[in-house]
Design an enzyme around this catalytic site. Structure first.
Site, PDB file in Angstrom:
ATOM      1  N   CYS A 178      -2.644 -11.411 -38.572  1.00  0.00           N
ATOM      2  CA  CYS A 178      -1.677 -12.488 -38.764  1.00  0.00           C
ATOM      3  C   CYS A 178      -0.345 -11.911 -39.251  1.00  0.00           C
ATOM      4  CB  CYS A 178      -2.214 -13.495 -39.780  1.00  0.00           C
ATOM      5  SG  CYS A 178      -1.069 -14.846 -40.090  1.00  0.00           S
ATOM      6  N   ASN A 209      -3.386 -11.774 -31.329  1.00  0.00           N
ATOM      7  CA  ASN A 209      -2.880 -12.787 -32.249  1.00  0.00           C
ATOM      8  C   ASN A 209      -1.406 -13.067 -31.902  1.00  0.00           C
ATOM      9  OD1 ASN A 209      -2.605 -14.447 -34.602  1.00  0.00           O
ATOM     10  ND2 ASN A 209      -4.122 -13.183 -35.625  1.00  0.00           N
ATOM     11  N   SER A 236      -8.463 -19.563 -32.309  1.00  0.00           N
ATOM     12  CA  SER A 236      -8.559 -19.948 -33.716  1.00  0.00           C
ATOM     13  C   SER A 236      -7.245 -20.528 -34.223  1.00  0.00           C
ATOM     14  CB  SER A 236      -8.922 -18.725 -34.559  1.00  0.00           C
ATOM     15  OG  SER A 236      -8.991 -19.095 -35.916  1.00  0.00           O
ATOM     16  N   ALA A 240       3.737 -20.816 -38.646  1.00  0.00           N
ATOM     17  CA  ALA A 240       3.419 -20.158 -39.908  1.00  0.00           C
ATOM     18  C   ALA A 240       2.685 -21.201 -40.723  1.00  0.00           C
ATOM     19  CB  ALA A 240       4.673 -19.677 -40.625  1.00  0.00           C
TER      20      ALA A 240
HETATM   21  C1  LIG Z   1      -0.587 -23.387 -34.839  1.00  0.00           C
HETATM   22  C2  LIG Z   1      -1.315 -22.091 -34.720  1.00  0.00           C
HETATM   23  C3  LIG Z   1      -2.220 -21.710 -35.701  1.00  0.00           C
HETATM   24  C4  LIG Z   1      -2.916 -20.520 -35.612  1.00  0.00           C
HETATM   25  N1  LIG Z   1      -3.814 -20.186 -36.581  1.00  0.00           N
HETATM   26  C5  LIG Z   1      -4.571 -19.075 -36.438  1.00  0.00           C
HETATM   27  C6  LIG Z   1      -5.605 -18.778 -37.347  1.00  0.00           C
HETATM   28  O1  LIG Z   1      -5.859 -19.495 -38.309  1.00  0.00           O
HETATM   29  N2  LIG Z   1      -6.337 -17.658 -37.151  1.00  0.00           N
HETATM   30  C7  LIG Z   1      -6.126 -16.835 -36.080  1.00  0.00           C
HETATM   31  O2  LIG Z   1      -6.839 -15.856 -35.931  1.00  0.00           O
HETATM   32  N3  LIG Z   1      -5.160 -17.092 -35.189  1.00  0.00           N
HETATM   33  C8  LIG Z   1      -4.382 -18.198 -35.335  1.00  0.00           C
HETATM   34  N4  LIG Z   1      -3.396 -18.476 -34.397  1.00  0.00           N
HETATM   35  C9  LIG Z   1      -3.211 -17.572 -33.248  1.00  0.00           C
HETATM   36  C10 LIG Z   1      -3.970 -18.087 -32.012  1.00  0.00           C
HETATM   37  O3  LIG Z   1      -5.360 -18.062 -32.233  1.00  0.00           O
HETATM   38  C11 LIG Z   1      -3.652 -17.236 -30.783  1.00  0.00           C
HETATM   39  O4  LIG Z   1      -4.049 -15.908 -31.011  1.00  0.00           O
HETATM   40  C12 LIG Z   1      -2.172 -17.276 -30.438  1.00  0.00           C
HETATM   41  O5  LIG Z   1      -1.698 -18.584 -30.576  1.00  0.00           O
HETATM   42  C13 LIG Z   1      -1.865 -16.791 -29.026  1.00  0.00           C
HETATM   43  O6  LIG Z   1      -2.399 -17.626 -28.053  1.00  0.00           O
HETATM   44  P1  LIG Z   1      -1.561 -18.780 -27.321  1.00  0.00           P
HETATM   45  O7  LIG Z   1      -0.340 -18.163 -26.742  1.00  0.00           O
HETATM   46  O8  LIG Z   1      -2.507 -19.339 -26.297  1.00  0.00           O
HETATM   47  O9  LIG Z   1      -1.229 -19.789 -28.356  1.00  0.00           O
HETATM   48  C14 LIG Z   1      -2.683 -19.670 -34.509  1.00  0.00           C
HETATM   49  C15 LIG Z   1      -1.761 -20.042 -33.517  1.00  0.00           C
HETATM   50  C16 LIG Z   1      -1.076 -21.235 -33.609  1.00  0.00           C
HETATM   51  C17 LIG Z   1      -0.093 -21.597 -32.533  1.00  0.00           C
END
Ligand SMILES: Cc1cc2nc3c(=O)[nH]c(=O)nc-3n(C[C@H](O)[C@H](O)[C@H](O)COP(=O)(O)O)c2cc1C
Ligand SMILES: Cc1cc2nc3c(=O)[nH]c(=O)nc-3n(C[C@H](O)[C@H](O)[C@H](O)COP(=O)(O)OP(=O)(O)OC[C@H]3O[C@@H](n4cnc5c(N)ncnc54)[C@H](O)[C@@H]3O)c2cc1C
Ligand SMILES: Cc1cc2nc3c(=O)[nH]c(=O)nc-3n(C[C@H](O)[C@H](O)[C@H](O)COP(=O)(O)OP(=O)(O)OC[C@H]3O[C@@H](n4cnc5c(N)ncnc54)[C@H](O)[C@@H]3O)c2cc1C
Ligand SMILES: Cc1cc2nc3c(=O)[nH]c(=O)nc-3n(C[C@H](O)[C@H](O)[C@H](O)COP(=O)(O)O)c2cc1C
Ligand code: FES
Ligand code: FES
EC number: 1.3.-.-
Lengths: 306, 255, 306, 255
Positions: free
Chosen positions: C130, C193, C23, C72
């Protein structure tokens, strides 16, 4: 151009530069402390010492990965009696030496602090934050404001040397822990210990790689978390902070100091840049200060808050 | 360098002596004689061993059964997997212009100098063991000078005694040695006395293998990354050499 | 040789492979969801939707650093009404689409869940984790077992589609939170997250880089922490886990599944390996399975616990 | 590419029109015409701007005062610092064999095509503005065809009207355009009708700039990394082009 100086005063210790060897890295013997001092560190910290000797976890105890390092050494150390013999005549090291004392209960901390009291340590660090050693730190509930206060206060009553309480990046209320330490009489905060724990699995053998399966994460992975912790703690307490976590360049050190650290601890950087990481970081800091018109390193502390 | 343990299949095992086995596995990495790898048995432990054979894409380690971990290794069969990382450390420096050298192995220390011996033409190999059945690599190096403490085979006496005799007769430019630290120390003294250059490989308890944990200290030198091989000049500045070592728990003990 | 298959069943959803778009990454529009599905994802998650529209934090909202990424974004989203229009006829996407719903109070969650109920989402994800948006997640106390139970239970009563509760790596009691979610009727856990928050300071300007100063850390830095969280949660609950954090290769995905994940979320990997990270990860998983004699990907789930 | 904002000193500023300034700073990175950088004012905001000048180690951005952030930028003086990261995105493709082209800039869209125009010999530049004082770069490009909506200077009418006339007279191999999306869309239609290749640079709200946040979507294409420049073929598959865009909060709005 005026002379650029890196020297600082840290809780009555005079350091020729703000780099400090972090606890648990190379601090096992007096000879290694000396070697690190000769490699340019402004102060050095010994590997944490407990009342009784400990063998620690099975190997692998330290592994690297793409973004840093994981360790679960398990506080191997010879116990306070042997440590007292190993770390003697500390003035021969040439830079301030910080003791690191651990325990499974408040009395242990006192016993270790007293056992080392005649050794000439310039300060005592109390890590209440190890994420991977049963009986100690986070795994024995020492990472709460209450326990932090109790342990710090008990040690405070037994010693006059500066006390640094070393805190974890894994706790939601990091500022309340720092404040509890300050209230109990700590002279400084060391922020932070390793984070997590984390786990790396070898997929061919389908098994966690570390002997203890999980271990604290350090290095680049930790740096932004550590910088934020220092930034938060700086706003919460008045006592100085040794910022630790992922520092391996002069830019990293300056970033940490701008967040609020008066000095910087270096651990994983000894791996990424070699044992001379201390003099390298200092040279890079100096260069940056010259280019950016700073004369004394103190001017940088906490400026990111303005 | 392999940073995290990589699983390799044991494809052959040689029984060298009743207590020593050599395990062969695929290995495509770099290697200098004297360097070591960390050998991992998942959920068990991980310890250092020199590469004692190297030939193309195949390497071998020669393991003396000594305690828990090496006992476990000795139960491994062909086809089983072990994890390896490394190689680590600074190996032996080769002599210039094929100068005459002498290589001394004491006990399982033979494992460390075996690849070095493979690479030198103009060398004398001395092997010492407590007793005849413990002698290693007799087929591999046909011209070794063998010593046993009990005289059950070859020269009766220590490797150092024999080395002293031989240095009188030959003009060795360099002595290499690996074995019990008391032996190494005597060789170091002999070489100093006779003004011969020497390189010896030292053993200390190893944890990380890459210079961060401080476990393997010898007078401020980290055996794992500054060594394990040191020359006479470095040894001269290491007062702990031959005297004290640090145990797994960090206690300083005397030899 | 038998055919190697990556397909899985995840809480009644059929996925052609276990990679899921996390997400907040590219999930802002229906057209981007479609693009990601075409890039090989087994399922996709929308960017989190709140009751009212939100502009989010000032830029920079996302920055990279040596070991990963900080973000953020501040939950910018058009609000549930506009989202209902944006995410319509979801069967056109070709893979299951997971809604992500957020709120500042339990009623908000219900309102958003109901607002999206007719849209054809295959599941609902509830992030209570978050670390950088005031009013939501950790900054509003949603990351406790109690709040997790309450919010999950409330949404559970309003919907029949599978619910995934998305948890934080920053909490000491991660397993009690996962258990609270399971007890309240969640069908799965999404772990984790982003961690932290962390901070990066630009030393020339002496200012934090992110508009909100701090942001969640993701990517390589997070992976060992995420793997450990999944390992712990796998032992604590019976419901399946979507493992998220630092996955950008087939080896990473397999490691996460061995720790206990039934599927893997990918976020930062879209940056490090491009939008085709999904098909790349799948190809690498298949290759590894062939070399190591696995036919179905399910066989790998949780094997690191044996 | 610069991943994190790097502070650079503004060493010169030109007032292009009452509402447009060009800021010059040191820049040693790569750059293709049409790419953009993210410009950061610490503790304030960070937004996208095309590089409108490039010469050796110096680059410039030409900024129209439009809202809060650009107003802040306009207060910057020589010697002040701004942060930059990038460049990001896919720029314009240069024509083959110096073929004849036409470059159309509408309003501040001129900033995007300026470096492209610098690099082409055999090209016609059309600039459109609402009114004469808003015309840009008149000293830089001496042979531009100028249009104003109010007829206060040059051709009275839109750039599209003029382009239609000119494509009748010349054999342009390619049309480049940047400006208001309604203009771009009409140019796209015109080019399709006349079977001329075209490349246009599209504007959408940008946050990350490197393809992760999904903010800048146009029909599944990320303006920041798949664009901002798209050719006729790509545009033909982007039904949102000329129709809808996504606001900062993710709401879909019509042009
Ligand atoms: C740019 C960005 C925006 C994100 N926005 C959300 C969000 O709106 N809702 C949410 O549940 N997680 C959000 N996340 C967290 C990601 O869904 C994920 O849990 C986190 O990035 C860890 O995975 P990764 O290491 O593959 O990025 C966001 C992450 C990033 C990098
Ligand atoms: C650089 C280096 C290269 C080595 N090469 C070889 C080799 O090629 N072949 C071989 O048989 N042995 C070699 N060893 C020694 C080998 O590592 C030990 O024999 C082995 O670790 C013993 O483990 P154990 O559990 O069986 O015995 P334990 O019962 O644990 O210990 C027996 C003795 O082995 C030594 N030892 C134990 N653990 C370690 C450790 N982690 N690091 C260093 N020493 C340890 C200690 O002196 C101890 O007293 C080498 C050691 C070093 C430092
Ligand atoms: C690839 C690209 C290149 C650009 N190059 C230039 C240039 O060279 N010169 C120039 O003057 N302008 C350029 N822009 C537009 C410029 O980014 C906006 O004018 C600026 O961000 C307005 O900010 P503001 O706070 O002053 O105005 P606001 O009051 O915030 O907004 C005014 C309008 O500007 C646009 N805008 C605002 N923020 C953004 C954003 N983050 N990303 C995209 N558009 C935004 C919106 O359409 C908005 O309606 C470019 C935009 C893009 C996408
Ligand atoms: C191998 C290793 C051993 C450590 N042992 C200790 C220890 O005994 N006591 C302690 O307080 N911290 C210990 N730490 C934590 C470090 O002192 C430091 O807080 C942490 O590594 C973060 O800094 P870095 O990123 O520079 O490594 C250890 C870290 C490592 C990597
Ligand atoms: S074994 Fe860790 S420093 Fe040598
Ligand atoms: S601005 Fe983030 S994807 Fe384009």
């Amino acid at each position: 151009m005026t002379e650029v100086t890196l020297s600082i005063n840290l809780c009555s210790m005079r350091l020729s530069n703000p780099t400090v060897l972090a606890s648990g890295i190379l601090g096992t013997t007096k000879t290694l402390l000396k070697r690190v001092a000769e490699s340019g560190a402004g102060a050095v910290t010994i590997k944490s010492v407990s009342k009784d000797s400990r063998e620690g976890h099975h190997n692998p105890t330290v592994i690297t990965y793409e973004a840093g390092m994981l360790n679960a050494v398990g506080y191997s150390n010879p116990g306070v009696e042997a440590a007292r013999i190993e770390y003697s005549n500390l003035n021969e090291i040439g830079v301030p030496v910080i003791a690191s004392i651990i325990g499974t209960c408040t009395d242990d901390f006192i016993e270790v602090a007293e056992g080392l009291s005649a050794s000439g340590f310039s300060a005592i660090e109390i890590p209440l934050s190890c994420p991977h050693t049963p009986g100690f730190g986070l795994l024995s509930g020492q990472g709460t404001p209450k326990a932090t206060y109790e342990i710090t206060y008990a040690v405070r009553r037994k010693t006059n040397v500066p006390i640094f309480v070393k805190i974890s990046p894994n706790v939601p209320e990091i500022t309340s822990i720092a404040k509890a330490a300050e209230d109990a009489g700590a002279n400084g905060i060391t922020a932070v210990n390793s984070m997590g724990p984390g786990m790396v699995i070898n997929i061919e053998s389908k098994k966690p790689v570390l002997g203890f399966k999980v271990g604290g994460v350090t290095g680049d992975a930790l740096r932004p978390i550590a910088v934020r912790c220092v930034y938060d703690v700086y706003q919460a307490v008045k006592i100085p902070i040794i910022g630790v976590g992922g520092i391996s360049t002069g830019r990293h050190a300056i970033e940490m100091m701008m967040a609020g650290a008066s000095a910087v601890g270096i651990g994983t950087g000894v791996y990424t840049r070699g044992i001379n990481v201390f003099s390298k970081v200092c040279a890079e800091m100096k260069q940056w200060m010259i280019e950016n018109g700073y004369n004394t390193i103190n001017e940088l502390v906490g400026v990111a808050h303005d | 360098m392999i940073e995290q343990p990589k699983m390799v299949k044991i494809y052959d095992i040689i029984d060298e002596t009743p207590n020593v086995k050599t395990f062969f596995f695929e290995y495509a990495g770099q290697y200098e004689p004297g360097q070591f790898i960390m050998v991992w048995v998942p959920l068990n432990d991980e310890k250092p061993f020199t590469i004692s054979y190297i030939d193309g894409n195949v390497a071998g380690i020669t393991v003396l059964k000594r305690g828990e971990f090496t006992k476990t290794l000795h139960t491994k069969k062909k086809g089983d997997q072990i994890g390896i990382r490394g190689p680590y450390g600074m190996g032996y420096g080769l002599p210039e212009n094929n100068a005459a050298t002498c290589i001394v192995g004491g006990g399982i220390g033979m494992a460390s100098i075996a690849c070095l011996a493979d690479m030198q033409k103009n060398t004398t190999i001395i092997q010492g063991a407590r007793t005849m059945p413990e002698l290693l690599f007799q087929h591999r190096f046909r011209e070794m000078k063998l010593c046993t403490d009990d005289g059950s085979f070859g020269y009766r006496g220590t490797t150092v005694d024999l080395l002293r005799e031989l240095t009188g007769q030959h003009n060795y430019k360099k002595i290499y040695a690996c074995g019990p630290e008391k032996m190494l120390y005597k060789i170091f003294e002999l070489c100093n006395e006779r003004h011969i250059d020497c390189e010896v490989s030292i053993e200390r308890y190893i944890k990380c293998g890459f210079g961060i944990c401080g476990q393997c200290d010898c007078s401020g030198q980290r055996i794992c990354i500054d060594g394990p091989v040191f020359n006479a000049e470095a040894l001269g500045k290491m007062p702990d050499f031959g005297k004290t070592a640090i145990t797994k728990s960090g206690r300083r003990v005397s030899f």
